[in-house]
Write a protein that holds these residues in place. Structure first.
Motif, PDB file in Angstrom:
ATOM      1  N   SER A 183     -10.737   7.175  -3.520  1.00 39.91           N
ATOM      2  CA  SER A 183      -9.552   7.334  -4.338  1.00 39.91           C
ATOM      3  C   SER A 183      -8.558   6.207  -4.089  1.00 39.91           C
ATOM      4  N   SER A 184      -7.570   6.049  -4.993  1.00 38.67           N
ATOM      5  CA  SER A 184      -6.561   5.018  -4.814  1.00 38.67           C
ATOM      6  C   SER A 184      -5.768   5.242  -3.552  1.00 38.67           C
ATOM      7  N   THR A 185      -5.570   6.493  -3.182  1.00 33.13           N
ATOM      8  CA  THR A 185      -4.871   6.774  -1.933  1.00 33.13           C
ATOM      9  C   THR A 185      -5.650   6.256  -0.753  1.00 33.13           C
ATOM     10  N   ALA A 186      -6.993   6.532  -0.759  1.00 33.87           N
ATOM     11  CA  ALA A 186      -7.823   6.063   0.346  1.00 33.87           C
ATOM     12  C   ALA A 186      -7.899   4.554   0.389  1.00 33.87           C
ATOM     13  N   ARG A 187      -7.734   3.896  -0.798  1.00 25.67           N
ATOM     14  CA  ARG A 187      -7.834   2.454  -0.842  1.00 25.67           C
ATOM     15  C   ARG A 187      -6.537   1.770  -0.430  1.00 25.67           C
ATOM     16  N   SER A 188      -5.462   2.505  -0.283  1.00 24.54           N
ATOM     17  CA  SER A 188      -4.181   1.912   0.075  1.00 24.54           C
ATOM     18  C   SER A 188      -4.210   1.393   1.491  1.00 24.54           C
ATOM     19  N   ALA A 189      -3.131   0.748   1.896  1.00 23.36           N
ATOM     20  CA  ALA A 189      -3.076   0.126   3.219  1.00 23.36           C
ATOM     21  C   ALA A 189      -3.335   1.154   4.302  1.00 23.36           C
ATOM     22  N   PRO A 190      -4.082   0.787   5.336  1.00 25.73           N
ATOM     23  CA  PRO A 190      -4.397   1.703   6.423  1.00 25.73           C
ATOM     24  C   PRO A 190      -3.136   2.245   7.089  1.00 25.73           C
ATOM     25  N   GLN A 191      -3.201   3.505   7.469  1.00 28.80           N
ATOM     26  CA  GLN A 191      -2.094   4.152   8.164  1.00 28.80           C
ATOM     27  C   GLN A 191      -2.294   4.061   9.664  1.00 28.80           C
ATOM     28  N   PRO A 192      -1.234   4.236  10.448  1.00 26.65           N
ATOM     29  CA  PRO A 192      -1.393   4.217  11.909  1.00 26.65           C
ATOM     30  C   PRO A 192      -2.399   5.257  12.356  1.00 26.65           C
ATOM     31  N   ALA A 193      -3.156   4.927  13.402  1.00 26.78           N
ATOM     32  CA  ALA A 193      -4.192   5.824  13.902  1.00 26.78           C
ATOM     33  C   ALA A 193      -3.606   7.144  14.362  1.00 26.78           C
ATOM     34  N   LYS A 194      -4.302   8.230  14.078  1.00 27.16           N
ATOM     35  CA  LYS A 194      -3.874   9.551  14.504  1.00 27.16           C
ATOM     36  C   LYS A 194      -4.104   9.725  15.996  1.00 27.16           C
ATOM     37  N   ARG A 195      -3.286  10.499  16.605  1.00 22.67           N
ATOM     38  CA  ARG A 195      -3.469  10.803  18.016  1.00 22.67           C
ATOM     39  C   ARG A 195      -4.677  11.719  18.167  1.00 22.67           C
ATOM     40  N   ALA A 196      -5.475  11.452  19.188  1.00 21.25           N
ATOM     41  CA  ALA A 196      -6.679  12.245  19.398  1.00 21.25           C
ATOM     42  C   ALA A 196      -7.078  12.145  20.851  1.00 21.25           C
ATOM     43  N   GLY A 216     -14.154   7.597  17.789  1.00 20.05           N
ATOM     44  CA  GLY A 216     -14.671   7.859  16.452  1.00 20.05           C
ATOM     45  C   GLY A 216     -14.216   9.214  15.955  1.00 20.05           C
ATOM     46  N   GLY A 217     -14.203   9.381  14.620  1.00 22.04           N
ATOM     47  CA  GLY A 217     -13.814  10.646  14.027  1.00 22.04           C
ATOM     48  C   GLY A 217     -14.945  11.661  14.048  1.00 22.04           C
ATOM     49  N   ASP A 237     -10.811   9.165   6.888  1.00 21.63           N
ATOM     50  CA  ASP A 237     -10.488   9.201   8.312  1.00 21.63           C
ATOM     51  C   ASP A 237     -10.463   7.790   8.905  1.00 21.63           C
ATOM     52  N   THR A 238     -11.417   6.954   8.490  1.00 22.41           N
ATOM     53  CA  THR A 238     -11.481   5.582   9.002  1.00 22.41           C
ATOM     54  C   THR A 238     -10.232   4.806   8.605  1.00 22.41           C
ATOM     55  N   LEU A 239      -9.817   4.905   7.351  1.00 18.11           N
ATOM     56  CA  LEU A 239      -8.627   4.207   6.890  1.00 18.11           C
ATOM     57  C   LEU A 239      -7.373   4.736   7.570  1.00 18.11           C
ATOM     58  N   ASP A 240      -7.293   6.047   7.783  1.00 17.69           N
ATOM     59  CA  ASP A 240      -6.155   6.635   8.473  1.00 17.69           C
ATOM     60  C   ASP A 240      -6.012   6.109   9.894  1.00 17.69           C
ATOM     61  N   ARG A 241      -7.123   5.720  10.498  1.00 16.94           N
ATOM     62  CA  ARG A 241      -7.097   5.179  11.861  1.00 16.94           C
ATOM     63  C   ARG A 241      -6.775   3.694  11.899  1.00 16.94           C
ATOM     64  N   GLY A 242      -6.579   3.095  10.738  1.00 19.46           N
ATOM     65  CA  GLY A 242      -6.318   1.677  10.696  1.00 19.46           C
ATOM     66  C   GLY A 242      -7.560   0.834  10.907  1.00 19.46           C
ATOM     67  N   LEU A 243      -8.727   1.407  10.609  1.00 21.08           N
ATOM     68  CA  LEU A 243     -10.001   0.712  10.806  1.00 21.08           C
ATOM     69  C   LEU A 243     -10.665   0.427   9.458  1.00 21.08           C
ATOM     70  N   THR A 244     -11.813  -0.235   9.497  1.00 19.76           N
ATOM     71  CA  THR A 244     -12.460  -0.723   8.282  1.00 19.76           C
ATOM     72  C   THR A 244     -13.717   0.071   7.964  1.00 19.76           C
TER      73      THR A 244
END
Length: 472
Positions: free
Chosen positions: A7-20, A27-28, A229-236
Motif C-alpha cells: 500500500s501507499s502507506t507501506a511505501r512511505s518513508a520508513p518509521q523509527p524501529a519499534k521497541r522489542a 527480526g519480526g 513490519d520491515t518498513l516500520d523498523r526502518g529496514l529494507t
C-alpha cells in the motif's frame, strides 16, 4: 503468482524501529516464523542427502564396493545436486516470489521425499544400481530444493539482516546432519548395521509435516505484514514491486549476465572448491573411522558428524560477522581457517579426544562459508534473480562431486581400506583447495557489505560486480 501489493502507506518513508526484545530487534515475528519452518525443511533436505554418506560402511559390506567405486558413485550423487541447482534455478525465478515461491517448492519436496523412501524398500534395492538411481533422482530434486529454500528465507528477512538470516538458516545443514547422524546411530544400534534401509524408510516422512505448516503460513496476507513490519523498523524489504503491484522478475538474459558477474561466478567457483573439500572429507571420515580406527558402524554414524556442532555455531557467527566486517573479508578468513583445519585431520587417529578437537576446530568454518557465499551472490545480482545467483552457487557442487571421486581413487591406490597411506595422502587434496579459494576471493571479487566495503581493491572492477541494490 505475484507478491502482495504494498500500500501507499507501506511505501512511505520508513518509521523509527519499534521497541522489542532481543529476538524482536533482530527480526519480526513473520521473519522468525518463516525461519523456523524453512530451517526444519532445509534440515530434512540436507539430511536426506547426507544419510547415504553416513551408511557408506554398510553399503561397502553389503555390495562389496571398492574405494574407487564408492567414491565414484558418491561423487556423481554430489554432481547431481549442482546440475539441478544450475539448470532449474531460472525456473524458480520465473515463478512466484516471496510467499508464492511455495507453489514451485512443494513439488520439489514431494520428489526428494518420495525417492528417499523408495531407497528404504528392500525388494527395490537388492542391487546397488537401484540405490544409486533412486538417490540420483532424489538429489536432482534436493539441489534445486536447496536453492528454493535458501532463496525463500532471504525473501522473508530484511536486506540488512540477510547475512545473519542465511547463516542461521544454513545451520540446518550441520545441525540437521548432527541430528540425522544421531538418529542413524540409534537405528543401526537397535536393528543392526545390515538394516540401513530403515533410515530411508522411517525418517523422511517428517519433512511433509513441516512443509504443510509452512504452506499454511506462507500467504499473501502474512507477507504483506512482513513488508509493513520491515518498513516500520526502518529496514529494507527484500523484494520490490512495480506500479501495478507485480513482483520484479528477471529480464531476458539474466542467467548469462549473472555468469559474467565476477562476484557471482567466483562465489560459485569458491563454493565448488568448498564443496570439493567438504564432500571429500564427508566421504573420507566414515571410511577412516570404520576401517582404519575400527569403530563399530553405529559409532561411526555419530563420530563422523561431530564437526557439525561447531559448524552451526560458525554459520550464525560468520553470517552476522559478514554483515559487519563484509562478505569478502569473512570468506578469506574462513578459507584460510579451513586450510589449517582440514590439514589437522592427519592427527584424527591419535585418540578420540584429538578427533573431537580437530572436528570442532574445523567445524567453526566448514559450513559458515556457504551462507556468506549465498549472501555475496544475493547482494550482487539483479533484482528478481536471487534464485539464479543462489542456483549458480549451488552449482559449485558439480566441482564438489569430484572430491569423493579423487579421494576414493587415492585410498585405493594407497592400499585400500586396510592401509592408512591413501587416507593420509587424501588430506592434501582436501586442504589445498581451501588456500586456492582464499586467493580467488581476495583477487577476483568486490566487497558488497560491511564497514570496509568502500576500501576494497581487486583485479576486477566494481562496476562488473555490483548489480544488486546493496552494491549500488
Amino acid at each position: 503468482m505475484s507478491t502482495p501489493n504494498i500500500s501507499s502507506t507501506a511505501r512511505s518513508a520508513p518509521q523509527p524501529a519499534k521497541r522489542a526484545g532481543f529476538l524482536g530487534r533482530i527480526g519480526g515475528r513473520y521473519s522468525w516464523t518463516a525461519m523456523i519452518y524453512l530451517w526444519l525443511i532445509y534440515a530434512m533436505n540436507t539430511n536426506m542427502r547426507q544419510w547415504i554418506q553416513i551408511v557408506q560402511p554398510s553399503l561397502v559390506e553389503e555390495f562389496k564396493l571398492t574405494p574407487s567405486a564408492i567414491g565414484f558413485y558418491s561423487g556423481l550423487l554430489t554432481i547431481a545436486l549442482g546440475i539441478s541447482g544450475i539448470i532449474l534455478s531460472p525456473w524458480l525465478d520465473r515463478g512466484g516470489h516471496g510467499w508464492a515461491r511455495k507453489y514451485r517448492h512443494l513439488p520439489i519436496v514431494l520428489v526428494y521425499t518420495f525417492f528417499s523412501i523408495l531407497t528404504g524398500i528392500g525388494p527395490l534395492t537388492s542391487v546397488f544400481m537401484a540405490v544409486f538411481i533412486f538417490q540420483v533422482i532424489k538429489n536432482l530434486a534436493s539441489g534445486v530444493g536447496e536453492a528454493a529454500e535458501v532463496t525463500t528465507v532471504a525473501e522473508w528477512w530484511p536486506l540488512e539482516r540477510r547475512g545473519f538470516a542465511q547463516g542461521l538458516h544454513h545451520t540446518g545443514f550441520p545441525w540437521g546432519s548432527l541430528l540425522g547422524g544421531l538418529a542413524i546411530s540409534v537405528i543401526l544400534g537397535t536393528f543392526g548395521s545390515d538394516r540401513w534401509r530403515y533410515v530411508f524408510l522411517l525418517l523422511p516422512w517428517i519433512v511433509l509435516v513441516f512443509t504443510f505448516l509452512f504452506w499454511r503460513f506462507s500467504n499473501r496476507e502474512n507477507y504483506a505484514g512482513f513488508v509493513r513490519d520491515t518498513l516500520d523498523r526502518g529496514l529494507t524489504p527484500p523484494l520490490r514491486e512495480d506500479a501495478d503491484g507485480a513482483a520484479i522478475h528477471a529480464a531476458p538474459g539474466a542467467f548469462w549476465r549473472a555468469l559474467a558477474n565476477p562476484n557471482i561466478l567466483v562465489s560459485s567457483l569458491a563454493s565448488g572448491l568448498a564443496n570439493f573439500s567438504l564432500m571429500a572429507l564427508s566421504f573420507w571420515l566414515p571410511l577412516y573411522l570404520a576401517f582404519i580406527s575400527h569403530f563399530s558402524f553405529a559409532n561411526v554414524a555419530w563420530l563422523s558428524v561431530l564437526f557439525t556442532i561447531t559448524g552451526g555455531v560458525g554459520q550464525v557467527m560468520w553470517g552476522a560477522i559478514s554483515d559487519w566486517l563484509g562478505r569478502k573479508y569473512s570468506l578469506i578468513l574462513m578459507f584460510l581457517w579451513l586450510t589449517m583445519g582440514y590439514a589437522l585431520f592427519y592427527f584424527a587417529g591419535v585418540s578420540i579426544p584429538v578427533l573431537v578437537a580437530v572436528q570442532l576446530l574445523a567445524g567453526m568454518a566448514t559450513h559458515g562459508i556457504y551462507p556468506v557465499l549465498y549472501a555475496m551472490a544475493s547482494d550482487s545480482c539483479e533484482e528478481g534473480t536471487v534464485a539464479i545467483a543462489n542456483g549458480l552457487n549451488l552449482g559449485g557442487l558439480i566441482i564438489g562431486g569430484l572430491g569423493p571421486i579423487a579421494v576414493g581413487a587415492i585410498i585405493e591406490a594407497g592400499g585400500g581400506y586396510a592401509s592408512a597411506t591413501g587416507f593420509e595422502l587424501s588430506l592434501y587434496v582436501i586442504a589445498g583447495p581451501m588456500a586456492l579459494a582464499a586467493v580467488m576471493i581476495a583477487l577476483f571479487t568486490r566487497e558488497t557489505s560491511g564497514r570496509f566495503r568502500h576500501h576494497d581493491r581487486a583485479l576486477v572492477s566494481a562496476k562488473s560486480c555490483f548489480k544488486g541494490r546493496l552494491g549500488k
